[in-house]
Design an enzyme around this catalytic site. Structure first.
Site, PDB file in Angstrom:
ATOM      1  N   CYS A 265     -11.156   2.934  -0.575  1.00  0.00           N
ATOM      2  CA  CYS A 265      -9.799   3.331  -0.202  1.00  0.00           C
ATOM      3  C   CYS A 265      -9.513   2.557   1.065  1.00  0.00           C
ATOM      4  O   CYS A 265     -10.330   2.562   1.998  1.00  0.00           O
ATOM      5  CB  CYS A 265      -9.711   4.827   0.052  1.00  0.00           C
ATOM      6  SG  CYS A 265      -8.119   5.313   0.785  1.00  0.00           S
TER       7      CYS A 265
ATOM      8  N   ASP B  40       0.865  -1.193   0.000  1.00  0.00           N
ATOM      9  CA  ASP B  40       0.000   0.000   0.000  1.00  0.00           C
ATOM     10  C   ASP B  40       0.896   1.237   0.000  1.00  0.00           C
ATOM     11  O   ASP B  40       2.077   1.161   0.352  1.00  0.00           O
ATOM     12  CB  ASP B  40      -0.912   0.021   1.238  1.00  0.00           C
ATOM     13  CG  ASP B  40      -1.829   1.259   1.252  1.00  0.00           C
ATOM     14  OD1 ASP B  40      -2.545   1.478   0.263  1.00  0.00           O
ATOM     15  OD2 ASP B  40      -1.802   2.019   2.236  1.00  0.00           O
ATOM     16  N   SER B  41       0.311   2.376  -0.349  1.00  0.00           N
ATOM     17  CA  SER B  41       1.061   3.627  -0.310  1.00  0.00           C
ATOM     18  C   SER B  41       1.516   3.939   1.119  1.00  0.00           C
ATOM     19  O   SER B  41       2.495   4.648   1.309  1.00  0.00           O
ATOM     20  CB  SER B  41       0.179   4.767  -0.819  1.00  0.00           C
ATOM     21  OG  SER B  41      -0.968   4.886   0.012  1.00  0.00           O
TER      22      SER B  41
ATOM     23  N   HIS C 216      -7.685   3.018   3.472  1.00  0.00           N
ATOM     24  CA  HIS C 216      -7.571   3.788   4.719  1.00  0.00           C
ATOM     25  C   HIS C 216      -8.932   4.006   5.394  1.00  0.00           C
ATOM     26  O   HIS C 216      -9.006   4.177   6.603  1.00  0.00           O
ATOM     27  CB  HIS C 216      -7.006   5.185   4.442  1.00  0.00           C
ATOM     28  CG  HIS C 216      -5.527   5.225   4.207  1.00  0.00           C
ATOM     29  ND1 HIS C 216      -4.933   4.679   3.107  1.00  0.00           N
ATOM     30  CD2 HIS C 216      -4.530   5.805   4.930  1.00  0.00           C
ATOM     31  CE1 HIS C 216      -3.624   4.914   3.160  1.00  0.00           C
ATOM     32  NE2 HIS C 216      -3.355   5.588   4.256  1.00  0.00           N
TER      33      HIS C 216
ATOM     34  N   GLU D 253      -3.740   9.566   8.103  1.00  0.00           N
ATOM     35  CA  GLU D 253      -2.291   9.360   8.228  1.00  0.00           C
ATOM     36  C   GLU D 253      -1.714  10.218   9.355  1.00  0.00           C
ATOM     37  O   GLU D 253      -0.687   9.888   9.923  1.00  0.00           O
ATOM     38  CB  GLU D 253      -1.580   9.664   6.900  1.00  0.00           C
ATOM     39  CG  GLU D 253      -1.963   8.708   5.781  1.00  0.00           C
ATOM     40  CD  GLU D 253      -0.900   7.660   5.456  1.00  0.00           C
ATOM     41  OE1 GLU D 253       0.281   8.009   5.460  1.00  0.00           O
ATOM     42  OE2 GLU D 253      -1.263   6.497   5.194  1.00  0.00           O
TER      43      GLU D 253
ATOM     44  N   CYS E  66      -4.281  -1.399  -2.243  1.00  0.00           N
ATOM     45  CA  CYS E  66      -4.409   0.051  -2.395  1.00  0.00           C
ATOM     46  C   CYS E  66      -5.249   0.286  -3.648  1.00  0.00           C
ATOM     47  O   CYS E  66      -4.886  -0.185  -4.735  1.00  0.00           O
ATOM     48  CB  CYS E  66      -3.010   0.657  -2.567  1.00  0.00           C
ATOM     49  SG  CYS E  66      -3.014   2.423  -2.934  1.00  0.00           S
TER      50      CYS E  66
HETATM   51  N1  DGL Z   1      -5.032   3.452   0.722  1.00  0.00           N
HETATM   52  C1  DGL Z   1      -4.997   3.882  -0.595  1.00  0.00           C
HETATM   53  C2  DGL Z   1      -6.193   3.477  -1.409  1.00  0.00           C
HETATM   54  O1  DGL Z   1      -6.776   2.441  -1.141  1.00  0.00           O
HETATM   55  C3  DGL Z   1      -4.536   5.234  -0.988  1.00  0.00           C
HETATM   56  C4  DGL Z   1      -4.249   6.299  -0.127  1.00  0.00           C
HETATM   57  C5  DGL Z   1      -3.330   7.332  -0.735  1.00  0.00           C
HETATM   58  O2  DGL Z   1      -2.134   7.089  -0.707  1.00  0.00           O
HETATM   59  O3  DGL Z   1      -3.832   8.351  -1.217  1.00  0.00           O
HETATM   60  O4  DGL Z   1      -6.564   4.142  -2.329  1.00  0.00           O
END
Ligand code: DGL
Length: 271
Positions: free
Chosen positions: A192, A10-11, A194, A158, A73
């Site tokens: 997403c 993931d990012s 997150h 974050e 991600c």
């Molecule tokens: N968690 C990531 C996603 O599912 C991306 C978050 C990001 O780095 O902007 O899109």
């Protein structure tokens, strides 16, 4: 070549919500998690940048011995997966596999809606790619998809500000904008990895009849199914229940924040 771990990318931290479900459902495999925290969030970056960063991280996981990598991600799945699958793997890594999170989610979305009106909340990158719109309509042409980008949510999460009262404005703002698009939405997909951390606040904001859907279990089910259908890959995976975590950022900072995504304390190393 030795038996190999499954790579999860993931990012930053978000993929840990998916990894949690995968580790619960498939605990016997060995896993390496990589968060590109030094360069996250990815959400507002260009296609080329997201592709470049994602490929570098996938190649790093390959170098660590992973034959199978999951892009946990949505942004990377939307912007980089196709090129990696269609161009890089056949040319450079014909025996490796990279899977994303969008297709497995799109495939089962009909189970969560009766009105056939689905809201998709994601980063700008995911929303602008229209990946969910296209994938869902490929499987279910009768489902109407309404998209909403939520650019402030990943930075809030974050920075661990997401449960503070200050976050409420942006939570209500994006949820309200989504519901303004249709009064018949009965399923909101958190597209997403997150966003599941916002679940308590989202459940309080959306009316009770709306199903707020996180992807972790869907992706874990899909991986279990994939491994069942691909014994040639499954039999090469190492099965000692080991888990390793790496970050391109600061491991101490990662460890401090990661447990709220993964649900348990962990110790990471520098990428
Ligand atoms: N968690 C990531 C996603 O599912 C991306 C978050 C990001 O780095 O902007 O899109």
């Amino acid at each position: 070549m030795r038996a190999s771990p499954i790579g999860i990318f993931d990012s930053g931290y978000g993929g840990l919500t998916v990894f949690r479900s995968i580790a619960d459902q498939l605990p016997d495999y060995n896993y390496i998690y990589l968060g590109d925290n030094a360069r996250s969030p990815y959400g507002d970056h260009s296609f080329d940048t997201i592709y470049k960063y994602t490929l570098e991280c996938v190649e790093w996981l390959f170098a660590k011995g992973c034959r199978l990598v999951i892009l946990a991600c949505n942004t990377a799945s939307a912007k980089a997966l196709r090129t990696i699958q269609q161009r890089d793997l056949p040319a450079k890594y014909p025996d490796r596999r990279v899977l994303g999170v969008i297709r497995p989610t799109a495939e089962v979305i009909d189970q969560y809606t009766s009105t056939k009106q689905v809201g998709v909340m994601g980063t700008r990158g995911t929303v602008n790619s229209k990946s969910y719109l296209l994938e869902i309509n490929k499987f279910f042409p009768d489902i109407q998809v309404y998209q909403q980008s939520c650019p402030m949510w990943v930075p809030l999460i974050e920075n661990n500000e997401h449960l503070e009262p200050g976050a409420d404005f942006f939570i209500k703002e994006y949820c309200g904008q989504l519901l303004q698009q249709s009064a018949d939405i009965d399923c909101v997909l958190l597209a997403c990895t997150h966003y599941p951390l916002l679940m308590p606040k989202l459940k309080a904001v959306f009316p009770d009849y709306i199903n707020v859907l996180a992807q972790g279990d869907i992706v874990a089910n899909s991986l279990a199914d994939y491994l069942g259908r691909h014994p040639e890959i499954e039999k090469k995976l190492s099965k000692e229940g080991k888990r390793a975590f790496y970050t391109s950022g600061d491991p101490a900072a990662f460890d401090e924040h990661a447990s709220i995504f993964f649900g348990e304390a962990l110790k990471s190393g520098k990428m």
